[in-house]
Design an enzyme around this catalytic site. Structure first.
Site, PDB file in Angstrom:
ATOM      1  N   LYS A   1       0.839  -1.213   0.000  1.00 26.59           N
ATOM      2  CA  LYS A   1       0.000   0.000   0.000  1.00 26.59           C
ATOM      3  C   LYS A   1       0.867   1.254   0.000  1.00 26.59           C
ATOM      4  CE  LYS A   1      -1.822   1.724   4.001  1.00 26.59           C
ATOM      5  NZ  LYS A   1      -1.654   3.171   4.254  1.00 26.59           N
ATOM      6  N   ASN A   2       1.819   1.310   0.925  1.00 25.55           N
ATOM      7  CA  ASN A   2       2.562   2.561   1.110  1.00 25.55           C
ATOM      8  C   ASN A   2       3.617   2.802   0.042  1.00 25.55           C
ATOM      9  OD1 ASN A   2       0.947   3.080   3.244  1.00 25.55           O
ATOM     10  ND2 ASN A   2       2.434   2.519   4.817  1.00 25.55           N
TER      11      ASN A   2
ATOM     12  N   ARG B   1      -8.903   0.339   4.443  1.00 26.71           N
ATOM     13  CA  ARG B   1      -7.924   1.288   3.898  1.00 26.71           C
ATOM     14  C   ARG B   1      -6.633   0.562   3.531  1.00 26.71           C
ATOM     15  NH1 ARG B   1      -7.084   6.795   7.003  1.00 26.71           N
ATOM     16  NH2 ARG B   1      -5.728   6.915   5.170  1.00 26.71           N
TER      17      ARG B   1
ATOM     18  N   CYS C   1      -4.828  13.677  13.147  1.00 27.96           N
ATOM     19  CA  CYS C   1      -5.058  12.295  12.738  1.00 27.96           C
ATOM     20  C   CYS C   1      -5.211  11.488  14.031  1.00 27.96           C
ATOM     21  CB  CYS C   1      -3.857  11.819  11.927  1.00 27.96           C
ATOM     22  SG  CYS C   1      -3.734  10.046  11.769  1.00 27.96           S
TER      23      CYS C   1
ATOM     24  N   ARG D   1       0.989  14.567  13.453  1.00 29.29           N
ATOM     25  CA  ARG D   1       1.527  14.296  12.110  1.00 29.29           C
ATOM     26  C   ARG D   1       1.645  15.582  11.281  1.00 29.29           C
ATOM     27  NH1 ARG D   1      -1.197   8.953   9.706  1.00 29.29           N
ATOM     28  NH2 ARG D   1       0.662   9.021   8.382  1.00 29.29           N
ATOM     29  N   PRO D   2       2.429  16.554  11.755  1.00 27.80           N
ATOM     30  CA  PRO D   2       2.624  17.799  10.992  1.00 27.80           C
ATOM     31  C   PRO D   2       3.379  17.525   9.686  1.00 27.80           C
ATOM     32  CG  PRO D   2       4.191  17.679  12.788  1.00 27.80           C
ATOM     33  CD  PRO D   2       3.249  16.519  12.978  1.00 27.80           C
TER      34      PRO D   2
ATOM     35  N   ARG E   1      -4.157  11.334   4.385  1.00 28.06           N
ATOM     36  CA  ARG E   1      -3.099  12.344   4.513  1.00 28.06           C
ATOM     37  C   ARG E   1      -1.967  12.126   3.511  1.00 28.06           C
ATOM     38  NH1 ARG E   1      -2.842  13.846   9.184  1.00 28.06           N
ATOM     39  NH2 ARG E   1      -0.736  14.639   9.064  1.00 28.06           N
TER      40      ARG E   1
ATOM     41  N   ASP F   1       3.993   0.376  12.228  1.00 29.33           N
ATOM     42  CA  ASP F   1       2.772  -0.161  11.606  1.00 29.33           C
ATOM     43  C   ASP F   1       2.514  -1.614  11.991  1.00 29.33           C
ATOM     44  OD1 ASP F   1       3.051   1.653   8.453  1.00 29.33           O
ATOM     45  OD2 ASP F   1       2.520   2.268  10.480  1.00 29.33           O
TER      46      ASP F   1
ATOM     47  N   ILE G   1       7.333   6.444  17.583  1.00 29.46           N
ATOM     48  CA  ILE G   1       7.126   7.212  16.354  1.00 29.46           C
ATOM     49  C   ILE G   1       5.920   8.145  16.464  1.00 29.46           C
ATOM     50  CG2 ILE G   1       6.758   7.075  13.862  1.00 29.46           C
ATOM     51  CD1 ILE G   1       9.449   5.887  14.709  1.00 29.46           C
TER      52      ILE G   1
ATOM     53  N   GLN H   1       8.405  19.343   7.978  1.00 21.36           N
ATOM     54  CA  GLN H   1       9.645  18.892   7.319  1.00 21.36           C
ATOM     55  C   GLN H   1       9.482  18.826   5.801  1.00 21.36           C
ATOM     56  OE1 GLN H   1      12.628  18.301   9.104  1.00 21.36           O
ATOM     57  NE2 GLN H   1      11.360  19.405  10.573  1.00 21.36           N
TER      58      GLN H   1
HETATM   59  C1  EPZ Z   1       4.276   6.817   6.597  1.00 16.92           C
HETATM   60  O1  EPZ Z   1       3.526   7.900   7.116  1.00 16.92           O
HETATM   61  C2  EPZ Z   1       3.290   5.676   6.426  1.00 16.92           C
HETATM   62  N1  EPZ Z   1       2.240   6.079   5.496  1.00 16.92           N
HETATM   63  C3  EPZ Z   1       2.667   5.323   7.781  1.00 16.92           C
HETATM   64  O2  EPZ Z   1       1.843   4.191   7.584  1.00 16.92           O
HETATM   65  C4  EPZ Z   1       3.795   4.934   8.740  1.00 16.92           C
HETATM   66  O3  EPZ Z   1       3.243   4.667  10.012  1.00 16.92           O
HETATM   67  C5  EPZ Z   1       4.800   6.088   8.847  1.00 16.92           C
HETATM   68  O4  EPZ Z   1       5.304   6.413   7.525  1.00 16.92           O
HETATM   69  C6  EPZ Z   1       5.987   5.736   9.732  1.00 16.92           C
HETATM   70  O5  EPZ Z   1       6.638   4.608   9.231  1.00 16.92           O
HETATM   71  C7  EPZ Z   1       2.494   6.049   4.163  1.00 16.92           C
HETATM   72  O6  EPZ Z   1       3.580   5.705   3.730  1.00 16.92           O
HETATM   73  C8  EPZ Z   1       1.373   6.455   3.264  1.00 16.92           C
HETATM   74  P1  EPZ Z   1       6.349  10.021   8.933  1.00 16.92           P
HETATM   75  P2  EPZ Z   1       4.201   9.368   7.208  1.00 16.92           P
HETATM   76  O7  EPZ Z   1       6.353  11.314   8.230  1.00 16.92           O
HETATM   77  O8  EPZ Z   1       5.127   9.563   6.086  1.00 16.92           O
HETATM   78  C9  EPZ Z   1       6.712  13.220  12.396  1.00 16.92           C
HETATM   79  C10 EPZ Z   1      -0.080   2.902   7.801  1.00 16.92           C
HETATM   80  O9  EPZ Z   1      -0.561   2.377   8.807  1.00 16.92           O
HETATM   81  N2  EPZ Z   1       6.770  14.241  11.343  1.00 16.92           N
HETATM   82  O10 EPZ Z   1       7.488   9.083   8.739  1.00 16.92           O
HETATM   83  O11 EPZ Z   1       3.103  10.353   7.397  1.00 16.92           O
HETATM   84  C11 EPZ Z   1       5.346  12.566  12.502  1.00 16.92           C
HETATM   85  O12 EPZ Z   1       4.479  13.345  13.306  1.00 16.92           O
HETATM   86  C12 EPZ Z   1       0.434   4.317   7.857  1.00 16.92           C
HETATM   87  O13 EPZ Z   1       0.072   2.332   6.690  1.00 16.92           O
HETATM   88  C13 EPZ Z   1       7.032  15.568  11.682  1.00 16.92           C
HETATM   89  O14 EPZ Z   1       7.199  15.896  12.848  1.00 16.92           O
HETATM   90  O15 EPZ Z   1       5.013   9.235   8.564  1.00 16.92           O
HETATM   91  C14 EPZ Z   1       5.662  11.232  13.127  1.00 16.92           C
HETATM   92  O16 EPZ Z   1       5.729  11.395  14.528  1.00 16.92           O
HETATM   93  C15 EPZ Z   1       0.124   4.973   9.200  1.00 16.92           C
HETATM   94  N3  EPZ Z   1       7.092  16.499  10.700  1.00 16.92           N
HETATM   95  C16 EPZ Z   1       7.058  10.901  12.593  1.00 16.92           C
HETATM   96  O17 EPZ Z   1       7.580  12.129  12.062  1.00 16.92           O
HETATM   97  C17 EPZ Z   1       6.906  16.176   9.374  1.00 16.92           C
HETATM   98  O18 EPZ Z   1       6.992  17.071   8.504  1.00 16.92           O
HETATM   99  C18 EPZ Z   1       7.052   9.869  11.467  1.00 16.92           C
HETATM  100  O19 EPZ Z   1       6.115  10.293  10.495  1.00 16.92           O
HETATM  101  C19 EPZ Z   1       6.647  14.835   9.039  1.00 16.92           C
HETATM  102  C20 EPZ Z   1       6.577  13.883  10.038  1.00 16.92           C
END
Ligand code: EPZ
Length: 421
Positions: A22-23, A397, A117, A122-123, A93, A305, A327, A126
Site C-alpha cells: 500500500k505505502n 484502507r 489524525c 503528524r505535521p 493524509r 505499523d 514514532i 519537514q
Molecule cells: C508513513 O507515514 C506511512 N504512510 C505510515 O503508515 C507509517 O506509520 C509512517 O510512515 C511511519 O513509518 C504512508 O507511507 C502512506 P512520517 P508518514 O512522516 O510519512 C513526524 C499505515 O498504517 N513528522 O514518517 O506520514 C510525525 O508526526 C500508515 O500504513 C514531523 O514531525 O510518517 C511522526 O511522529 C500509518 N514532521 C514521525 O515524524 C513532518 O513534517 C514519522 O512520520 C513529518 C513527520
C-alpha cells in the site's frame, strides 16, 4: 456500515500470496505526476487508500484506468487545478505527497493542510522546509499550503526528524530541480527505496536511497514507467502474527523477507518458527508463546505499523512484555478494545506493559485506525466465541477484503453490511 464477524479458535493453515505494498503504491501513484507520459502500475492492492489516491489524480486531471493493473495518463494535469482539496486530504493524509511532483513539474501547488489524525498530530513541517530548501516559496492561507517555484534549484537539507513522507516528497521534487541536491537524515524504509527505483526507471538520477543520505542530480524531464509494486511487508507481518497466534502453519508467498528482519526476529524471539522457503516465508505458531520487548523505530527497526499487531501476540504470550511506541504520540487506541476482550495491558505514556497469557473472549469492539483494526481481527481469530469489529472502513484502507483472504486459511470470518456504526 460494514463490520467483520469472527468465530475464534480456528487454526490457520495453507498458503496466501502477499499483495502489493500500500505505502509503496500510493507514492508511485504520486510519482506519475512528474511526467506527461503514461505510467502503468502492476500488483496494485485493491484498497480504499489506493482508490482515494486515484480519485485525487483524476481531480488533478489525470485519466486513471484499472485497479490491480492501473494506467495513469497525466496529460490533463497541466490544465488542471494543481490542488489537493481538504475533503481529499482529510480522507487520506498521503495526499500531501502530491506537493513535490506538482511543484517540480508545474511550478505551483495548493494543498490542504492535513490537520490532525487519530494516531498523532503528524505535521508536515519537514516536507515544507525541505521544499523551501529547493527554492519553493510557501504561503499558509485559509488552511491550505500554497507553493510556487519558477524552477526548483538543487539544494541541501537535513531533516530534523526522520520522515517517510517528507523524504519522498522532497526526493520527488529534487528529481526535476536544476542542479544537485543532498538530503540527510532521510527515511530508509523500503518504500523510499522502491520510490527511488521507480524514479530512476523514469530517468531520474538518484544515489543512496535506503541509506540516511540521498543525492539527486536534477534532470529536465522524466518519462513514463511500467512497474510492478513490491509486496507489502506490513500485510505479510500481520498475516505472520495470525499464523503465530493460532498455532497455525501458513506459507506467505512472495513475502518480502529482506524487508522484514526486525519483525521476523521478534516472532522468533516469541518462539514462532519462521522458515525461508523458495517462494516465501513459512510461519508455524508454537503451543506456547514467549513474551517479548519491542520498541518501534524508523526502518530497519521494528515498524510502528506492526505495533498493534505484535501487541496481540504479547497478550497471548506466557509472561510480561513491554512495548514502546516511539514514532507516533497516540498509537495505543487498540489497547482499550483489546482490554475489553480480556487482554491485560497497562499503558504509561509511550510504554505498554502486557501480561499474559490472556484468555481472550469475543465481544463487539470498535476499530479506530487502520492498524488498530488489524489487531482486533487478530484478537478475534484467537478469542473464545464471537467477535464483531465495527467501523471496518478503517481496515479496508490497508487490507484487501481481509475476510475473503483469511477464510481459505480456515478462519470463520464474515463481513456484515448492515452493522450499526
Ligand atoms: C508513513 O507515514 C506511512 N504512510 C505510515 O503508515 C507509517 O506509520 C509512517 O510512515 C511511519 O513509518 C504512508 O507511507 C502512506 P512520517 P508518514 O512522516 O510519512 C513526524 C499505515 O498504517 N513528522 O514518517 O506520514 C510525525 O508526526 C500508515 O500504513 C514531523 O514531525 O510518517 C511522526 O511522529 C500509518 N514532521 C514521525 O515524524 C513532518 O513534517 C514519522 O512520520 C513529518 C513527520
Amino acid at each position: 456500515m460494514d463490520s467483520i464477524v469472527i468465530e475464534g479458535g480456528q487454526r490457520l493453515t495453507g498458503s496466501i500470496r502477499i499483495n502489493g505494498a500500500k505505502n509503496a503504491g500510493l507514492l508511485i501513484q504520486c510519482a506519475a505526476l512528474l511526467t506527461d507520459q503514461p505510467t502503468t502500475l502492476r500488483h496494485v492492492p485493491k484498497l480504499a487508500d489506493t482508490r482515494t489516491m486515484a480519485k485525487l489524480l483524476r481531480h488533478l486531471g489525470c485519466e486513471v484506468e484499472g485497479e490491480r493493473t492501473m494506467q495513469i495518463d497525466p496529460r490533463g494535469v497541466a490544465a488542471g487545478p494543481l490542488e489537493a482539496t481538504y475533503d481529499l486530504v482529510k480522507t487520506m493524509r498521503a495526499s500531501v505527497t502530491v506537493m513535490g511532483p506538482l511543484l517540480a513539474r508545474y511550478g505551483r501547488a495548493r494543498v490542504s493542510l492535513p490537520g490532525g489524525c487519530a494516531i498523532g498530530a503528524r505535521p508536515i513541517d519537514q516536507h515544507l522546509k525541505g521544499l523551501e530548501a529547493l527554492g519553493a516559496t510557501i504561503d499558509l492561507r485559509h488552511g491550505y499550503v500554497e507553493l510556487r517555484a519558477d524552477r526548483l534549484r538543487g539544494g541541501s537539507f537535513v531533516f530534523d526528524t526522520v520522515t517517510v513522507g517528507g523524504t519522498q516528497n522532497v526526493m520527488m521534487a529534487a528529481t526535476l530541480a536544476k542542479g544537485a541536491s543532498r538530503l540527510e537524515n532521510v527515511a530508509r524504509e523500503p518504500e523510499v527505496e522502491e520510490l527511488a527505483c521507480v524514479l530512476t526507471k523514469m530517468g531520474a538520477r538518484i544515489r543512496g536511497a535506503g541509506t540516511s543520505v540521498i543525492e539527486i542530480e536534477g534532470v529536465d524531464t522524466l518519462h513514463g514507467v511500467d512497474h510492478a509494486i513490491i509486496p507489502d511487508r506490513i500485510e505479510a507481518g500481520t498475516l505472520a502474527v495470525a499464523a503465530a497466534l493460532t498455532q497455525g502453519d501458513v506459507l506467505l508467498e512472495d513475502a518480502p523477507v529482506d524487508h522484514m528482519h526486525s519483525v521476523i526476529g521478534k516472532l522468533q524471539e516469541a518462539g514462532v518458527q519462521c522458515t525461508y522457503e523458495p517462494d516465501g516465508l513459512r510461519v508455524v505458531g508454537p503451543d506456547v508463546l514467549r513474551p517479548i520487548d519491542v520498541s518501534t523505530r524508523p526502518y530497519p527497526g521494528f515498524p510502528t505499523d506492526m505495533q498493534a499487531q505484535i501487541m496481540v501476540l504479547a497478550a497471548c504470550a506466557n509472561g510480561q512484555s513491554l512495548i514502546t511506541e516511539t514514532i507516533f504520540e497516540n498509537r495505543f487506541m487498540h489497547v482499550p478494545e483489546l482490554a475489553r476482550m480480556g487482554a491485560d495491558i497497562h499503558v504509561n505514556g509511550h510504554c505498554a506493559v502486557i501480561r499474559g497469557p490472556a484468555r481472550l473472549s469475543g465481544t463487539t469492539v470498535m476499530a479506530t485506525d487502520l492498524r488498530a483494526s488489524a489487531s482486533l481481527v487478530l484478537a478475534g481469530l484467537v478469542a473464545q466465541g464471537r467477535t464483531e469489529i465495527r467501523r471496518v472502513y478503517h481496515l479496508d484502507r490497508g487490507y484487501e477484503t481481509i475476510e475473503e483472504r483469511l477464510r481459505p486459511l480456515g478462519a470463520k470470518i464474515e463481513r456484515r453490511h448492515d452493522a450499526p456504526a
